[in-house]
Design a protein around this motif. Sequence first.
Motif, short mmCIF file in Angstrom:
data_model
loop_
_atom_site.label_atom_id
_atom_site.label_comp_id
_atom_site.label_asym_id
_atom_site.label_seq_id
_atom_site.Cartn_x
_atom_site.Cartn_y
_atom_site.Cartn_z
N LYS A 109 -73.08 52.27 -76.66
CA LYS A 109 -72.33 53.37 -76.06
C LYS A 109 -72.66 54.71 -76.71
CE LYS A 109 -67.63 54.50 -74.51
NZ LYS A 109 -67.98 54.39 -73.07
N PHE A 110 -72.99 54.67 -78.00
CA PHE A 110 -73.38 55.86 -78.75
C PHE A 110 -74.70 55.56 -79.45
CE2 PHE A 110 -68.79 55.88 -78.37
CZ PHE A 110 -68.50 57.19 -78.01
N PRO A 111 -75.52 56.57 -79.70
CA PRO A 111 -76.83 56.31 -80.33
C PRO A 111 -76.68 55.89 -81.79
CG PRO A 111 -76.45 58.67 -80.08
CD PRO A 111 -75.34 57.98 -79.34
N GLY A 112 -77.68 55.13 -82.27
CA GLY A 112 -77.72 54.83 -83.69
C GLY A 112 -77.94 53.38 -84.05
N SER A 113 -77.64 52.44 -83.16
CA SER A 113 -77.83 51.03 -83.51
C SER A 113 -79.32 50.69 -83.51
CB SER A 113 -77.11 50.12 -82.51
OG SER A 113 -77.39 48.75 -82.82
N THR A 114 -79.74 50.02 -84.57
CA THR A 114 -81.14 49.55 -84.66
C THR A 114 -81.21 48.03 -84.72
OG1 THR A 114 -81.02 49.84 -87.07
CG2 THR A 114 -81.95 51.66 -85.80
N LEU A 115 -80.12 47.37 -84.35
CA LEU A 115 -80.06 45.92 -84.47
C LEU A 115 -81.11 45.23 -83.61
CD1 LEU A 115 -78.68 43.33 -85.51
CD2 LEU A 115 -77.09 43.53 -83.57
N GLY A 116 -81.24 45.65 -82.37
CA GLY A 116 -82.09 44.93 -81.42
C GLY A 116 -83.50 44.69 -81.92
N GLN A 117 -84.08 45.66 -82.58
CA GLN A 117 -85.47 45.53 -83.03
C GLN A 117 -85.62 44.61 -84.23
OE1 GLN A 117 -86.69 49.54 -84.89
NE2 GLN A 117 -84.71 49.95 -83.93
N THR A 118 -84.52 44.20 -84.84
CA THR A 118 -84.58 43.31 -86.00
C THR A 118 -84.31 41.85 -85.65
OG1 THR A 118 -82.24 43.43 -86.66
CG2 THR A 118 -83.70 45.21 -87.41
N LEU A 119 -83.94 41.56 -84.40
CA LEU A 119 -83.54 40.21 -84.02
C LEU A 119 -84.75 39.33 -83.73
CD1 LEU A 119 -80.47 40.96 -81.72
CD2 LEU A 119 -80.49 40.40 -84.16
N ARG A 120 -84.62 38.07 -84.13
CA ARG A 120 -85.68 37.09 -83.90
C ARG A 120 -85.08 35.91 -83.15
NH1 ARG A 120 -87.53 41.15 -84.84
NH2 ARG A 120 -88.89 41.79 -86.58
N PRO A 121 -85.67 35.53 -82.00
CA PRO A 121 -85.10 34.50 -81.14
C PRO A 121 -85.52 33.08 -81.55
CG PRO A 121 -87.01 35.44 -80.08
CD PRO A 121 -86.84 36.19 -81.37
N VAL A 122 -84.66 32.14 -81.24
CA VAL A 122 -84.96 30.71 -81.36
C VAL A 122 -84.51 30.06 -80.06
CG1 VAL A 122 -84.44 28.56 -82.57
CG2 VAL A 122 -84.68 30.68 -83.87
N LYS A 123 -85.46 29.46 -79.32
CA LYS A 123 -85.12 28.81 -78.07
C LYS A 123 -84.33 27.53 -78.33
CE LYS A 123 -87.15 31.75 -75.34
NZ LYS A 123 -86.32 32.60 -74.43
N LEU A 124 -83.31 27.29 -77.53
CA LEU A 124 -82.44 26.14 -77.68
C LEU A 124 -82.76 25.08 -76.63
CD1 LEU A 124 -79.09 28.04 -78.30
CD2 LEU A 124 -80.63 27.05 -80.01
N PRO A 125 -82.42 23.81 -76.92
CA PRO A 125 -82.73 22.73 -75.97
C PRO A 125 -82.09 22.90 -74.60
CG PRO A 125 -82.20 21.83 -78.14
CD PRO A 125 -81.90 23.30 -78.20
N ASP A 126 -80.94 23.61 -74.55
CA ASP A 126 -80.25 23.77 -73.26
C ASP A 126 -80.79 24.95 -72.45
OD1 ASP A 126 -79.30 25.96 -74.63
OD2 ASP A 126 -77.19 25.40 -74.52
N GLY A 127 -81.86 25.58 -72.95
CA GLY A 127 -82.43 26.71 -72.25
C GLY A 127 -81.92 28.06 -72.73
N GLY A 128 -80.90 28.03 -73.58
CA GLY A 128 -80.38 29.27 -74.13
C GLY A 128 -81.20 29.75 -75.31
N GLU A 129 -80.66 30.72 -76.01
CA GLU A 129 -81.39 31.34 -77.10
C GLU A 129 -80.44 31.78 -78.20
OE1 GLU A 129 -84.84 34.38 -76.62
OE2 GLU A 129 -82.98 35.55 -76.81
N ASP A 130 -80.75 31.38 -79.42
CA ASP A 130 -80.08 31.92 -80.60
C ASP A 130 -80.87 33.10 -81.12
OD1 ASP A 130 -77.83 30.37 -80.90
OD2 ASP A 130 -78.63 29.10 -82.49
N VAL A 131 -80.18 34.03 -81.76
CA VAL A 131 -80.89 35.12 -82.43
C VAL A 131 -80.40 35.26 -83.86
CG1 VAL A 131 -81.53 36.48 -80.41
CG2 VAL A 131 -79.26 36.79 -81.41
N TYR A 132 -81.34 35.53 -84.75
CA TYR A 132 -81.10 35.80 -86.16
C TYR A 132 -81.62 37.20 -86.47
CZ TYR A 132 -80.88 30.66 -86.93
OH TYR A 132 -80.57 29.32 -86.90
N VAL A 133 -81.11 37.81 -87.53
CA VAL A 133 -81.73 39.01 -88.07
C VAL A 133 -82.89 38.58 -88.96
CG1 VAL A 133 -81.42 41.02 -89.56
CG2 VAL A 133 -79.60 40.35 -87.98
N ASP A 134 -84.06 39.16 -88.74
CA ASP A 134 -85.22 38.88 -89.57
C ASP A 134 -84.84 39.01 -91.05
OD1 ASP A 134 -87.66 39.29 -91.09
OD2 ASP A 134 -88.68 39.68 -89.20
N GLN A 135 -85.10 37.97 -91.83
CA GLN A 135 -84.69 37.98 -93.22
C GLN A 135 -85.30 39.14 -94.00
OE1 GLN A 135 -84.53 34.41 -95.54
NE2 GLN A 135 -84.05 33.11 -93.80
#
Length: 238
Positions: A109-135
Amino acid sequence: MSSNGKPTIVVVHGAFAESGGWDRIVARLQDEGHRVIAAANPLRSVAYDATYIRALLDSIEGPVVLVGHSYGGMVISKAAAGAENVKKLVYVAGFAPEAGDSGATLAAKFPGSTLGQTLRPVKLPDGGEDVYVDQELYHAQFAADVPGEVTRVMAANQRPITSAALEEAAEGSQAWQSIPSWFLIPEADNNIPAAAHRFMAERAKAVTTVSIPNASHAVFVSHPTEVGDLILEAAAAA
């Protein structure tokens, strides 16, 4: 309820954290005579997680002060809606949505978040996706004011969240619309911009809003005294 009549305090972690992050705050609240439960937030979906936390709330006798960090705010806002034993809410760098808001839309809603570029996906067996912050990026993104030796462990211990949960819109009434709320705003939050926190606190007509300069999203780890003070203020009013 504690044997001394003080309210039970339930703390709910958000994404990329875990219940142990509350340790120092839990110890202080216990020393003040409160029964404390550090809930394990499933981080699967807003609806599911809220139902899970609501079941915990329904099992508690006596008044409750409910605390949410980050995405945990999405969860407590729904879990406590209509829960007669929840007397006060505390948002620690937490989302306080109204119907139609998601964590993703509030963070953007407001500028400043940089979270999205740090996330790393893991595909799940049900077709979904988990995300972690890159260590390797966790310290700067999530906990820049926490010592590096601590954030290395936090990064390894982080709990993932589903991508769908971050995008899921809140539905129906939200607890802050009828339950008094307290807000803590970390001014250097790289996940949720401080302007978004202020917007949500003002919309909720917060009883007390505390702002901490230069504090990161992991403010519950870096500033346990201030966070504890705010929770105890809310508990004293419960």
